[in-house]
Design an enzyme around this catalytic site. Structure first.
Site, mmCIF file in Angstrom:
data_model
loop_
_atom_site.group_PDB
_atom_site.id
_atom_site.type_symbol
_atom_site.label_atom_id
_atom_site.label_comp_id
_atom_site.label_asym_id
_atom_site.label_seq_id
_atom_site.Cartn_x
_atom_site.Cartn_y
_atom_site.Cartn_z
ATOM 1 N N ASP A 79 66.281 -24.061 -40.516
ATOM 2 C CA ASP A 79 65.383 -25.181 -40.273
ATOM 3 C C ASP A 79 66.146 -26.317 -39.607
ATOM 4 O OD1 ASP A 79 66.800 -25.430 -42.716
ATOM 5 O OD2 ASP A 79 65.416 -26.938 -43.445
ATOM 6 N N ASP A 110 73.352 -28.314 -35.731
ATOM 7 C CA ASP A 110 72.871 -28.300 -37.130
ATOM 8 C C ASP A 110 71.551 -27.562 -37.231
ATOM 9 O OD1 ASP A 110 72.649 -28.869 -39.836
ATOM 10 O OD2 ASP A 110 71.801 -30.852 -39.503
ATOM 11 N N GLU A 145 66.492 -25.936 -46.044
ATOM 12 C CA GLU A 145 67.725 -26.637 -46.392
ATOM 13 C C GLU A 145 67.637 -28.119 -46.092
ATOM 14 O OE1 GLU A 145 71.789 -28.337 -45.908
ATOM 15 O OE2 GLU A 145 70.150 -28.219 -44.444
#
Length: 399
Positions: A79, A110, A145
């Protein structure tokens, strides 16, 4: 091991990894909306010859190499956060960009790059016969997350009964090998008041004024929190403000704030709550201090509720999992930098809750996380895939 062959294999897959990452960037996938990412990752695993590749009931993308009883895992959350203010981006965050050395787009660092390197690291490991006898390699593309770090591994550990010997967290590490991070928790502070007409504020009891005093004391508390020589200082930040009022012409009858509390080594969630409850203005106004819960459904609809508490964790520098990656990096790319994350990862559950050893090494840069104009380097994808392929054979087991 033939480290030259590992380097060559990883470099040979640079263009394939680049294409895979750019595909993932083009698919929006914020927390609870990762379906497109999960399906694209499983398709890549199947194409590359994983022994098993599937989506579990929570929505995690799961890939296995090998058939042994021992398990080593590589985890990457799939995610991303949103794009924020679009005007801050110099390029389309979902179309991204590519140069000879860089890849840009939301999730590039990320941490979609991490799952890309993990998938190809497992491919190289199988291709070059680097899977230790009796060992399986697990690659997990995990969900939610960004909303609730570690929730996915609470599910994998408790419901799927997955028990790795160690887990490599593929979050961005700026080229270093990371062996710990502070924990965190999410706190709500709420104070009540009494509304009245704004033309005569003395008739009411303004909850916002009460909260203003509490906020100043929270700011002061941040300077007094515990410090740790390795993980650093505990911190808190007021991150959100809420209120209720009958209108813009009335005194507020409730005000609440969210507090992002980072926990250094030795701090507990109970202690962090009590520090806030002990503040003079909190006691004077009878403010309620509680920890948030998380119960949002995953993209599959599964709800797996938990408290918003995420423990700190640390591995010693000579821990077998840390040394496995350090030796692999030294043989492939030179002596590594051993360090820690500033932010939080899924290891809060894997190691912090369950004691499964973790070590961090991933493509990208920590400072790129959640930032506009996010990017990563193709060379990082190559270096990480090579280290992932070599590390299992260099793991000596727990002492």
């Amino acid at each position: 091991m033939d480290f030259d062959a590992i380097r060559a294999a990883a470099k040979g897959y640079e263009s394939a990894m680049t294409a895979f990452l750019r595909d993932l960037i083009r698919i929006p996938g914020e927390s609870c909306g990762e379906e497109g990412h999960a399906r694209r990752i499983v398709a890549e695993m199947e194409k590359l010859g994983f022994d098993e590749a599937y989506i579990d009931p929570q929505g995690n993308a799961i890939g296995w190499m090998g058939t042994g009883e021992r398990v080593v895992a590589f985890d990457g959350h799939i995610d991303t956060v949103g794009i924020g203010e679009r005007a801050n981006w110099r390029f389309d965050p979902y179309e991204g960009y590519e140069t000879e050395t860089e890849i840009g787009g939301r999730g590039a660092s990320d941490q979609l790059g991490g799952i890309v390197s993990a998938v190809y690291g497992a491919k190289i490991l199988k291709e070059l016969g680097l899977l230790p006898e009796g060992m399986r390699v697990l690659v997990t593309g995990t969900v939610q997350e960004e909303d609730c770090d570690g929730l996915c591994w609470q599910y994998l550990y408790n419901e799927q009964k997955i028990r790795p010997e160690f887990v490599v967290i593929t979050e961005p590490t700026d080229g270093g090998i990371y062996r710990g991070q502070r924990g965190r928790m999410e706190i709500r502070v709420e104070v009540k008041g009494v509304s009245c007409h704004g033309s005569a504020p003395e008739r009411g009891d303004n909850a916002i004024y009460k909260m203003a005093e509490i906020i100043l004391e929270l700011k002061e508390l941040n300077g007094r929190l515990a410090d740790d020589p390795f993980l650093g200082k505990g911190t808190l930040a007021v991150s959100q403000v809420f209120f209720t009022s009958p209108s813009r012409c009335a005194v507020a009858d409730m005000c609440a704030v969210s507090v992002d509390r980072r926990l250094t080594w030795g701090e507990t969630w109970e202690g962090a709550l009590e520090e806030v409850r002990a503040l003079p203005s909190v006691r004077r106004y009878g403010a309620a201090v509680t920890m948030y819960d998380y119960d949002k459904p995953s993209w599959t609809g599964l709800v797996y509720p938990t408290q918003c508490y995420f423990p700190a964790w640390v591995q010693s520098e000579d821990a077998p999992c840390v040394q496995a990656l350090a030796r692999a990096h030294a043989a492939l790319w030179g002596a590594p930098r051993i360090d820690k994350w500033t932010f939080s990862t899924n290891a809060v559950s894997i190691c912090g809750r369950y004691g499964v050893p973790c070590v961090g090494f991933g493509p990208g840069m920590e400072a790129q996380a959640h930032a506009p104009n996010e990017m990563t380097y193709k060379e990082h994808l190559v270096r990480c895939a090579a280290v992932y392929a070599a590390a299992p054979m260099l793991y000596k087991g727990e002492k």
